[in-house]
Design a protein around this motif. Structure first.
Motif, PDB file in Angstrom:
ATOM      1  N   TYR A  71      39.515  41.627  37.470  1.00  0.00           N
ATOM      2  CA  TYR A  71      38.141  42.106  37.582  1.00  0.00           C
ATOM      3  C   TYR A  71      37.944  43.245  38.584  1.00  0.00           C
ATOM      4  O   TYR A  71      36.815  43.601  38.901  1.00  0.00           O
ATOM      5  CB  TYR A  71      37.234  40.943  37.991  1.00  0.00           C
ATOM      6  CG  TYR A  71      37.097  39.870  36.933  1.00  0.00           C
ATOM      7  CD1 TYR A  71      36.543  40.167  35.699  1.00  0.00           C
ATOM      8  CD2 TYR A  71      37.526  38.570  37.172  1.00  0.00           C
ATOM      9  CE1 TYR A  71      36.409  39.197  34.726  1.00  0.00           C
ATOM     10  CE2 TYR A  71      37.396  37.584  36.205  1.00  0.00           C
ATOM     11  CZ  TYR A  71      36.830  37.904  34.981  1.00  0.00           C
ATOM     12  OH  TYR A  71      36.708  36.937  34.020  1.00  0.00           O
ATOM     13  N   GLN A  74      36.099  46.090  36.950  1.00  0.00           N
ATOM     14  CA  GLN A  74      34.743  45.653  36.615  1.00  0.00           C
ATOM     15  C   GLN A  74      33.869  45.589  37.856  1.00  0.00           C
ATOM     16  O   GLN A  74      32.703  46.000  37.832  1.00  0.00           O
ATOM     17  CB  GLN A  74      34.803  44.284  35.940  1.00  0.00           C
ATOM     18  CG  GLN A  74      33.448  43.756  35.488  1.00  0.00           C
ATOM     19  CD  GLN A  74      33.578  42.461  34.700  1.00  0.00           C
ATOM     20  OE1 GLN A  74      34.607  42.199  34.096  1.00  0.00           O
ATOM     21  NE2 GLN A  74      32.537  41.644  34.723  1.00  0.00           N
ATOM     22  N   TYR A 376      36.830  43.136  30.250  1.00  0.00           N
ATOM     23  CA  TYR A 376      35.712  44.050  30.031  1.00  0.00           C
ATOM     24  C   TYR A 376      34.635  43.403  29.164  1.00  0.00           C
ATOM     25  O   TYR A 376      34.927  42.723  28.176  1.00  0.00           O
ATOM     26  CB  TYR A 376      36.238  45.317  29.361  1.00  0.00           C
ATOM     27  CG  TYR A 376      35.193  46.269  28.844  1.00  0.00           C
ATOM     28  CD1 TYR A 376      34.355  46.953  29.715  1.00  0.00           C
ATOM     29  CD2 TYR A 376      35.068  46.517  27.482  1.00  0.00           C
ATOM     30  CE1 TYR A 376      33.412  47.847  29.247  1.00  0.00           C
ATOM     31  CE2 TYR A 376      34.134  47.414  26.999  1.00  0.00           C
ATOM     32  CZ  TYR A 376      33.298  48.079  27.882  1.00  0.00           C
ATOM     33  OH  TYR A 376      32.359  48.963  27.405  1.00  0.00           O
TER      34      TYR A 376
END
Length: 591
Positions: A71, A74, A376
């Motif tokens: 992550y 992100q 994602y």
């Protein structure tokens, strides 16, 4: 981003009221699951981070969000760097960050419902090292300032019939209770919704993508049980299904029932039980014993009925994937063919199935550079058109009444570069090496993980996620205790376990590749000195041969791929219309 700054300020004001210097905001709810109900999305509400694993630490003058390797990209997109430091939890663990930002006399607070003893251990050590204190908060500070927080979910519970479960809940309770009796334990407290769903043969819909009902349970050594769930979720059919040996209480009665276990020996699973519960039992003078959740292994080792259901679910899911891939192959590049529209098309095809219940996770639809973001999540703002030439990664799955699916395919749009083909083929080689291996009973996933990475390692490449996660039977798509990972595992792979096989490669800012099938562990029918196991492919869907550099494959690997594609063609063709069947025949031509 203004919202994040104002929410952070409101949280600090709430901390000040109660003289707290800091507050921990985990991604978890009271059940420590991967997915949480909207009312428990506290980390996302505060920070904007929507991943399935993370933690925020908020002090009076500093704040940070910690995520793992899945992550990092992100978090850079979703978390305001002006409000929060963005930290990789491996490179800069939360405990280390605390040691650098706490000072003597400070009090770091937490909600004991949202943490376990092990999850707080390192943070407690960090506090003590600098002379600070870790203490429970008087209430959850986020809940106090989240004025439009959604209500707790009330999705109706349904029985999970024997045609899907394969075993009655009486049989399961008797087996687990016998283990408690053998270890001279009076009761086991359950906080994991998937364990409760499996043990009582019930399903729900309280959290996204996972057919479970939120609640708690106590199983006693006489095989009776107390179930703590909102009565509004339970109708007469469910009460009849549960029968008299399972007593139903409102969740607020849990504390009193824990108190009644005074002087009893009570089993808890330390990694998933809220600290509030273990502290309540200790206060009641119960003898708390930490041990494995006794539901975990029998839940992981699917019985014959469950394995059969997984096979049939994957067959229908594979047909939906083929219909999708054929449709996609006919779509020219353009703004209308983008990550969001394409994922919606696939979701719609899955939902046509009569046994479809939900998606097993939000579809990961990543074109070009977005494919390099491991988990994602596409949105209208982030959605990219699929490239005229390049790669598109789609990771998706369904929850069906008879099984759970999870598949990733990387699709070549137009022409792939030589580098892309090299990486694609190395990922495929790892997938084949793992999927085709035989191994002795007693082998763990961590002992097999290198097989999936070997071809990448030889080129100086790797990926920052596990190779395989366990999968439930119409339950969690990510479910232990089995896994295939660099991380050490004490759980041996055994017959009936379902696990993913998903090596990958990700080039930041350029593209991502992942090839994932679900496989089921079965006995290997071969003459051998030891009991040997192997994997059965459950997932049925062609790999895109346009991404393969055939010169990198051995004859054995080519034979594996051709055999797999023949099986895909043979099993799926009867489920397809003539046009889709013709496309599949072409897509599975032998190399």
């Amino acid at each position: 981003m203004k919202d994040r700054a104002s929410r952070l300020a409101a949280l600090r004001h709430e901390m000040d009221i109660f003289s707290m210097d800091g507050f921990i905001v985990p991604r978890s709810d009271e059940h420590q699951g991967e997915y949480v109900a909207p009312c428990s999305e506290r980390l996302a509400w505060l920070t904007g981070f929507t991943g399935s694993a993370g933690l925020a630490l908020v002090l009076r003058d500093h704040a940070a969000v910690f995520v793992d390797g899945r992550y990092t990209l992100q978090a850079e997109k979703e978390v305001d760097g002006a409000c929060f430091e963005r930290c990789h939890m491996t490179d800069e663990p939360a405990a280390n960050w605390l040691e650098n930002h706490l000072s003597k006399g400070m009090v770091l607070s937490y909600d004991p419902w949202l943490h376990t003893g092990p999850s707080l251990h390192r943070l407690k050590q960090a506090c003590e090292k600098v002379g600070a204190k870790l203490a429970p908060a008087p209430h959850n500070f986020i809940d106090a300032i989240w004025t439009d927080r959604p209500d707790p979910p009330l999705h109706p519970i349904t029985p999970h019939g024997l045609e899907f479960a394969g075993r009655s809940h009486e049989d399961k309770r008797t087996e687990i209770a016998a283990q408690l009796d053998q270890e001279n334990q009076d009761a086991m407290v359950l906080s994991l919704p998937d364990s409760i769903a499996w043990l009582f043969n019930i399903r729900g819909g309280d959290i996204p993508c996972t057919p479970v009902a939120l609640g708690f349970a106590i199983l006693y050594r006489d095989a009776t049980a107390d179930l703590f769930m909102d009565h509004r979720k339970i109708d007469e059919d469910v009460r009849t299904h549960l029968e008299d040996d399972i007593r139903i209480f409102e969740p607020k009665a849990l504390g009193q029932k824990l108190d009644e276990l005074s002087t009893k020996t009570v089993r808890l699973e330390g990694a998933s039980t809220p600290l509030w519960m273990s502290e309540r039992l200790k206060k009641a003078k119960a003898n708390v014993v930490l041990g494995d959740d006794l539901c975990a292994l029998p839940k992981a080792c699917k019985n014959d009925v469950e394995v059969k259901g997984m096979r049939t679910a994957h067959r229908r899911d594979g047909a939906a994937m083929v219909r999708f891939l054929r449709w996609l192959s006919q779509q020219p590049a353009g703004n209308d063919i983008n990550e969001l529209s394409v994922s919606q098309k696939l979701d719609g095809l899955r939902a046509e199935d009569d046994l479809f219940f939900d998606y097993s996770f939000p579809t990961i639809s990543g074109a070009a550079q977005n494919g390099a973001i491991v988990h994602y999540r596409v949105s209208e703002e982030s959605s990219l058109p699929l490239p005229e030439n390049g790669l598109y990664l789609v990771d998706s799955g369904g929850q069906y009444r008879d099984g759970t699916t999870d598949i990733t395919r990387t699709i070549v749009r137009g022409v792939a570069s030589a580098e892309m083909k090299d990486r694609f083929t190395r990922v495929l080689k790892g997938h084949i090496a793992l999927g085709s291996t035989r191994f002795p009973k007693g082998t763990t996933g961590s002992q097999l993980d290198v097989l999936a990475r070997h071809a990448l390692w030889q080129a100086g490449l790797d990926y920052d996620h596990g190779t395989g996660h366990g999968v439930g039977s119409f339950l969690n798509v990510h479910e232990g205790p089995q896994r295939i990972s660099k991380m050490p595992s004490k759980t041996a792979l055994d017959v009936g376990m379902v696990v993913s096989n998903e090596p990958g490669y990700y080039k930041t800012g350029a593209y991502g590749i992942r090839l994932e099938n679900l496989v089921c562990v079965r006995r290997c029918e071969m003459e051998s000195e030891r009991e040997m196991l192997e994997f059965e492919n459950l997932t049925l869907c062609p790999f895109d041969v346009n991404g393969i550099d055939v010169s990198l494959l051995s004859q054995g690997e080519i034979h594996w791929l051709n055999s797999y594609h023949k099986r895909v063609r043979d099993e799926l063709t009867p489920l397809l219309d003539p046009q889709d069947a013709a496309w599949l025949a072409q897509a599975t031509q032998p190399l």
